[in-house]
Design an enzyme around this catalytic site. Structure first.
Site, PDB file in Angstrom:
ATOM      1  N   TYR A 142       0.822  -1.214   0.000  1.00  0.00           N
ATOM      2  CA  TYR A 142       0.000   0.000   0.000  1.00  0.00           C
ATOM      3  C   TYR A 142       0.860   1.270   0.000  1.00  0.00           C
ATOM      4  O   TYR A 142       0.373   2.354  -0.291  1.00  0.00           O
ATOM      5  CB  TYR A 142      -0.945   0.028   1.214  1.00  0.00           C
ATOM      6  N   LYS A 192       3.323 -15.397   2.616  1.00  0.00           N
ATOM      7  CA  LYS A 192       3.211 -16.178   1.375  1.00  0.00           C
ATOM      8  C   LYS A 192       4.646 -16.533   0.984  1.00  0.00           C
ATOM      9  O   LYS A 192       5.133 -16.203  -0.102  1.00  0.00           O
ATOM     10  CB  LYS A 192       2.480 -15.327   0.313  1.00  0.00           C
ATOM     11  N   ASP A 225      -3.234 -18.086   2.069  1.00  0.00           N
ATOM     12  CA  ASP A 225      -4.396 -18.763   1.467  1.00  0.00           C
ATOM     13  C   ASP A 225      -4.968 -19.800   2.431  1.00  0.00           C
ATOM     14  O   ASP A 225      -6.183 -19.917   2.602  1.00  0.00           O
ATOM     15  CB  ASP A 225      -4.044 -19.388   0.109  1.00  0.00           C
ATOM     16  N   ASP A 249      -5.390  -6.507   6.030  1.00  0.00           N
ATOM     17  CA  ASP A 249      -6.562  -5.773   5.556  1.00  0.00           C
ATOM     18  C   ASP A 249      -7.656  -6.768   5.174  1.00  0.00           C
ATOM     19  O   ASP A 249      -8.821  -6.646   5.566  1.00  0.00           O
ATOM     20  CB  ASP A 249      -6.135  -4.940   4.329  1.00  0.00           C
ATOM     21  N   ASP A 253     -11.127  -8.368   7.758  1.00  0.00           N
ATOM     22  CA  ASP A 253     -12.526  -8.253   7.333  1.00  0.00           C
ATOM     23  C   ASP A 253     -13.190  -9.622   7.362  1.00  0.00           C
ATOM     24  O   ASP A 253     -14.362  -9.752   7.723  1.00  0.00           O
ATOM     25  CB  ASP A 253     -12.619  -7.667   5.912  1.00  0.00           C
TER      26      ASP A 253
END
Ligand code: NAD
Length: 358
Positions: A142, A192, A225, A249, A253
């Site tokens: 970001y 990852k 994942d 992020d 959620d």
């Protein structure tokens, strides 16, 4: 205790939910004999409309001079076509950067009274859900370099960069270790590492730091994942979840949703000082803005985090959390958590109920 709080209402439901949260803080001040002062400041689309900038210099200056900042939410369709650096979200990223807030803590808790609001089957949540996501906030993709090249004729390409330094990873690991040491002493660190070089560094630094400074804490790695899958498969296995900016992020959620509604989830952002930024994890919900139907509880619980983490007022924070629990147990619900047999109330009435029970 005297405290000065900057209030950045922002856009959409921002003004409604911050108004409700300020009413609760005023009640806390009255009940416990504190003096809280509130200073409204511009951010996001509201700031663009008034000043042309999503984060006016005055807002930064006044936030830095405050004891803590309460934020509603920013953004909305009105500003969606503006160029990237002029969009409301730029204000949010900018204030986090200006205050050097590199950690974002998001507790996702399934409240007893809302157990039936979880979209997961009862057998999956019967052991409770209380996941604290510790998300790195000022690094990663970001904030990395980005750009476009090529043209319409030859095909346009866009790129973003994920980038992390040892220092950035170590300081967020410290925050996760501090939180875990007061809880289960277990951290699940998300990456990852099977694909990304930045994740391989992340993994190495998290382990090295925790082993050196917090030897009683166990760190388990989980690929992002798999983590997304495990959160809905067996959420009770998680306590403290340590993530990079983008993974956090998304996963926070997801964790929020299994607790019933995004309207219930608070967050704090902190750096090296006690002056933090407290905000609900949801956005500006333009679809319900101005209708007095938004759930103010996420913002109210963010205030409880402010009292505890920035002002050291644990008793007062607990008073807010207990008041929320009581109001839910009495059956009051905003539209997002409403079920047959409960009592539907609006944003203002919900905040007033919580304030009354403090
Ligand atoms: P959103 O979180 O605003 O809304 C998602 C859904 O949840 C909507 O149906 C909304 O009505 C509902 N919802 C959200 N908060 C609620 C509440 N307190 N009570 C009841 N229902 C609630 O996400 P979105 O629709 O993807 O984004 C809307 C705008 O918000 C966009 O401009 C986005 O960029 C911005 N945004 C801002 C922040 C922030 O300020 N921190 C975070 C996320 C999105």
């Amino acid at each position: 205790m005297k405290k000065h709080i900057a209030v950045l209402a922002g856009d959409g439901i921002g003004p409604e939910i911050t108004e409700g949260a300020v009413a609760v803080l005023k009640r806390v001040a009255e009940k416990f004999g504190h003096e809280f002062t509130f200073e409204p400041l511009l951010i996001g689309g509201a700031a663009i409309d008034r000043t042309g900038e999503p984060l006016p210099a005055e807002t930064i200056e006044r936030c830095l001079a405050s004891d803590s900042v309460l934020l509603g939410a920013v953004g909305g369709p009105k500003w969606d076509s503006l160029p990237g650096d002029k969009r409301p979200e730029k204000g949010l990223l900018g204030i986090r950067k200006a205050m050097n807030l590199y950690s974002n803590i998001r507790p996702a808790k399934l409240w007893r009274a809302l157990a039936d609001a979880s979209p997961l089957k009862e057998e999956l949540v019967k052991d409770g859900v209380e996941i604290t996501v510790v998300r790195e906030l000022t690094g990663g993709i970001y904030f990395g370099e980005r750009g476009r090249f090529g043209d319409e004729k030859n095909g346009e390409t866009a790129w973003d960069t994920e980038r992390y330094s040892v220092r950035e990873i170590a300081r967020i690991t410290k925050i996760a270790c501090e939180i875990a040491s007061k809880r289960s002493k277990k951290i699940i660190s998300v990456d990852k590492a099977n694909v990304l070089e930045s994740s391989r560094l992340w993994r190495a630094v998290v382990h090295a730091y925790a082993e050196k400074y917090y030897p009683d804490i166990t760190v388990q790695d989980m690929l992002v994942d798999n983590c997304a899958m495990q959160i809905v498969k067996y959420p009770a296995q998680f306590d403290v979840l340590l993530t990079s900016n983008m993974f956090g992020d998304i996963l926070s959620d997801e964790a929020a949703q299994i607790t019933g509604s995004i309207g219930m989830l608070a967050s704090s952002s902190l750096g090296d000082t006690k002056c933090g930024l407290y905000e609900p994890i949801h956005g500006s919900a333009p679809d319900i803005a101005g209708k007095d139907v938004a759930n103010p509880i996420a913002t109210i619980l963010s205030c409880a985090m402010m009292l505890r983490d920035s002002f050291g007022l644990a008793k007062e924070a607990e008073a807010i959390e207990t008041a929320v629990e009581r109001v839910l147990e009495e059956g009051y619900r905003t539209a997002d958590i409403f079920r047959e047999g409960t009592k539907k109330v609006g944003c203002r009435a919900m905040a007033a109920r919580v304030a009354e029970r403090i």
